[in-house]
Scaffold this active site. Structure first.
Site, PDB file in Angstrom:
ATOM      1  N   GLU A 155      -1.940  -5.570  -3.317  1.00  0.00           N
ATOM      2  CA  GLU A 155      -0.925  -4.788  -2.590  1.00  0.00           C
ATOM      3  C   GLU A 155       0.105  -5.812  -1.987  1.00  0.00           C
ATOM      4  O   GLU A 155       1.411  -5.384  -1.682  1.00  0.00           O
ATOM      5  CB  GLU A 155      -1.748  -4.130  -1.368  1.00  0.00           C
ATOM      6  CG  GLU A 155      -2.586  -2.882  -1.822  1.00  0.00           C
ATOM      7  CD  GLU A 155      -3.511  -2.355  -0.632  1.00  0.00           C
ATOM      8  OE1 GLU A 155      -3.798  -1.157  -0.879  1.00  0.00           O
ATOM      9  OE2 GLU A 155      -3.806  -3.085   0.195  1.00  0.00           O
TER      10      GLU A 155
ATOM     11  N   ASP B  79       0.780  -1.218   0.036  1.00  0.00           N
ATOM     12  CA  ASP B  79       0.046  -0.056   0.000  1.00  0.00           C
ATOM     13  C   ASP B  79       0.872   1.303   0.061  1.00  0.00           C
ATOM     14  O   ASP B  79       0.634   2.077  -0.966  1.00  0.00           O
ATOM     15  CB  ASP B  79      -0.935   0.099   1.467  1.00  0.00           C
ATOM     16  CG  ASP B  79      -1.839   1.330   1.301  1.00  0.00           C
ATOM     17  OD1 ASP B  79      -2.497   1.749   0.245  1.00  0.00           O
ATOM     18  OD2 ASP B  79      -1.740   1.900   2.288  1.00  0.00           O
TER      19      ASP B  79
END
Length: 228
Positions: free
Chosen positions: A112, A40
């Site tokens: 992610e 992320d």
């Protein structure tokens, strides 16, 4: 196989694909949540750098909206499908029975995690992953919305805080409140200088934080401190 799934350390890739629900039924392995956190952060940085250099005349507000759209759950889930992550995710039986392979939240989170793992597999060299991630952005950016939406609520609230209060960042405190492992529910509160300014619920941490930011913005509007 997509290049993003080509690893020297296969154990690292396996961890990136492993959801907590799988661990609950198969103790002894590691889940992907820490890798998700790292991915992320990488995606946020690379998307900002990408937009800054690709659109030299674009203003800060528009870049912020574009960045939010490039890395939101819906878009990352699309990237996950492009890579073929959906049916490669390692999920528990309960998650599978409830359609986990088609869950955008799980797809985006796994994407992610894979990005974070790929970065580690390449000796933490961001230049090894940048061209790969930017190829996704190149394909997605023409369709990224240019209008303001709920997606950038966190950025809008942060901008108001810094313009009104000063160089302080909103702090988000998020806790799980229930739900199964493949669809957890969260409650988030956003604080400024220790004061709660808004709160919201969501099926993921990011969604809950966005709802909290939206609530904070709504409160500001109700007080006449922010125009619609």
């Amino acid at each position: 196989m997509h290049k993003l799934l080509t690893f020297r350390n296969e154990k690292l890739l396996r961890q990136a694909l492993t959801h907590r629900s799988f661990i609950n039924e198969n103790p002894g392995e590691a889940h992907n949540e820490r890798l998700e956190f790292l991915g992320d952060a990488l995606l946020t940085f690379i998307s900002g750098d990408y937009l800054y250099h690709r659109y030299p005349d674009m203003g800060e507000d528009e870049m912020t909206r574009r960045r939010s759209s490039l890395v939101d759950e819906k878009q990352l889930a699309k990237f996950a499908l492009e890579v073929g992550l959906d049916f490669r995710m390692r999920l528990g039986r309960g998650a599978i029975q409830e359609g986990g392979f088609n869950n955008p939240n799980l797809q985006s989170s796994t994407f992610e995690a894979v990005v974070g793992a790929y970065y580690l597999d390449n000796d933490r060299d961001i230049e090894a992953i940048r061209p790969l991630i930017e190829s996704f952005f190149n394909a997605a950016s023409p369709t990224v919305p240019e209008t303001r939406s709920h997606i950038d609520a966190k950025n809008r609230f942060q901008a108001w805080v810094q313009a009104t209060i000063g160089s302080v960042l909103p702090k988000y405190v998020t806790e799980r409140t229930g739900g199964p492992d493949h669809a957890p529910e969260y409650l988030a509160r956003v604080l400024v200088n220790g004061k709660v300014c808004g709160e919201g619920k969501g099926c993921g941490k990011k969604g809950a934080e966005k709802c909290a930011a939206e609530d904070a913005l709504s409160r500001l509007k109700a007080q006449g401190l922010l125009e619609g």
